[in-house]
Design an enzyme around this catalytic site. Structure first.
Site, short mmCIF file in Angstrom:
data_model
loop_
_atom_site.label_atom_id
_atom_site.label_comp_id
_atom_site.label_asym_id
_atom_site.label_seq_id
_atom_site.Cartn_x
_atom_site.Cartn_y
_atom_site.Cartn_z
N ARG A 285 -81.50 20.01 16.12
CA ARG A 285 -81.92 20.62 15.14
C ARG A 285 -81.59 20.07 13.79
O ARG A 285 -81.83 20.73 12.64
CB ARG A 285 -81.23 22.18 14.99
N VAL B 50 -88.01 34.63 16.61
CA VAL B 50 -88.01 35.80 17.52
C VAL B 50 -88.87 36.82 17.09
O VAL B 50 -89.40 37.50 17.87
CB VAL B 50 -86.63 36.17 17.43
N VAL B 51 -89.16 37.23 15.84
CA VAL B 51 -89.96 38.17 15.40
C VAL B 51 -91.32 37.97 15.90
O VAL B 51 -92.01 38.77 16.52
CB VAL B 51 -90.01 38.48 13.97
N GLU C 250 -80.29 18.86 8.39
CA GLU C 250 -79.76 17.67 7.79
C GLU C 250 -80.86 17.21 6.57
O GLU C 250 -80.56 16.68 5.40
CB GLU C 250 -79.23 16.41 8.60
N TYR D 119 -84.01 19.06 10.79
CA TYR D 119 -84.29 20.19 9.74
C TYR D 119 -82.95 20.38 8.79
O TYR D 119 -83.04 20.35 7.62
CB TYR D 119 -84.74 21.19 10.71
#
Length: 322
Positions: free
Chosen positions: A147, A192-193, A152, A150
């Site tokens: 990840r 998730v949504v 950093e 994004y």
């Protein structure tokens, strides 16, 4: 001597994306001239198609990692894929978009004297050891993880914004965005949504990662855009960063059960291993936004989910007829 027209010329990078397109709507409604800049990696023309015939709106295909020479009064920099599925697809390009893109919009702001807004992220806090997160918390980020491109990248962009502010007196506004949802979310963004809603509407099993007890706080897109507008309108001594999000915290499992209830779906919940560096808690402290912007979210979760479900229902229906 001729006077510059009162109507503002506003550039929105990432303007065809989920957040950017809603921001373009608000800026056009306020009477501004809007230049939407997007390379359409995650942005979609459908998100801005209703604006294309408006004489105050212009869409430009452009990658913000290359300089752009235009005349503007304000810049909203929203250019960067924001979901793990998309930003991990080409992590080098993700970092370049955050870092080189920031250099390019800041250089443009320096040349034109424009005020420039940076859409930063709650991901700068990483997997937080402080809860809820306040703006003075420096975070717990893994710089070597999947990840990091994004996380950093956005942290470096904030560094650049504040260095341009200190060194070149560029007028900056930095917002740290927490989980946001609403119509025009990308159906395959892995968040998730959107995941839960699409799975529920299709009658598929709803996938939870880990035990589902990790918590999130979800802000409806209209509330978030209102925060953008208010932060941009503040005096020059207000730079941010300012947290923008909803402090109402729920578990991912509770979100899944709400989506099942609101869609009246027969979907069942299944569990998968938790991805690397996925934070267990994420919730903003918005005291600063309340104080500086007189802002806090207004849309209740069920109401926002209802509007988002209606959008995805139409989208899936259109796809099935195509």
């Amino acid at each position: 001597m001729s006077q510059r027209p009162l109507r503002k010329r506003v550039m929105v990078t990432g303007g065809a994306g989920f957040l950017g397109s809603h921001l373009c709507d608000r800026l056009i409604a306020a009477g501004n001239d809007v230049l939407c800049v997007d390379n359409y990696f995650t942005g979609r023309k459908d998100n801005i198609s209703h604006l294309l015939l408006n004489p105050r709106f212009e869409a430009m295909r452009h990658d913000i990692t290359f300089p752009l020479y235009v005349e503007v009064d304000e810049i909203y920099n929203l250019a960067c894929p924001a979901s793990p599925v998309h930003y991990q697809y080409d992590p080098v390009q993700t970092t370049k978009t955050s870092v080189i893109g920031a250099i390019n919009v800041l250089g443009l702001a320096k040349r034109t004297g424009a005020k420039v807004f940076q859409a930063s992220t709650s991901e700068v806090y990483g997997d937080p050891e402080v809860h809820p997160q306040t703006e003075d918390y420096r975070g717990n980020v893994n710089p070597l993880g999947i990840r990091a491109c994004y996380d950093e990248g956005k942290r470096s962009a904030e560094t650049l914004f504040f260095d341009y502010f200190r060194q070149h007196k560029v007028k900056i506004k930095v917002a740290r965005i927490f989980n946001t949802y609403g119509p025009r979310m990308h159906p395959n963004d892995g968040r998730v949504v959107s995941n839960f809603i699409v799975q529920a509407l299709r009658g598929e099993n709803i996938t939870l990662y880990g035990d589902g007890m990790q918590t999130r706080a979800f802000c409806f897109v209209d509330d978030l855009v209102e925060g953008f507008i208010r932060l941009m309108a503040t005096d020059g001594d207000v730079t941010g960063p300012v947290n923008l999000g909803n402090p109402y915290e729920i578990t991912v499992h509770e979100l899944a059960t709400r989506v099942i209830r609101l869609t009246e779906s027969s979907s069942e919940i299944v569990y998968r291993p938790l991805p690397q560096d996925d934070p267990m808690q994420r919730c903003p402290d918005i005291s600063l936004a309340k104080k500086l912007l007189e802002w806090e979210p207004k849309v209740e979760l069920d109401a926002g989910l209802g509007a988002t479900i209606a959008y995805f229902r139409r989208l899936l229906d259109d796809q099935s007829r195509a």
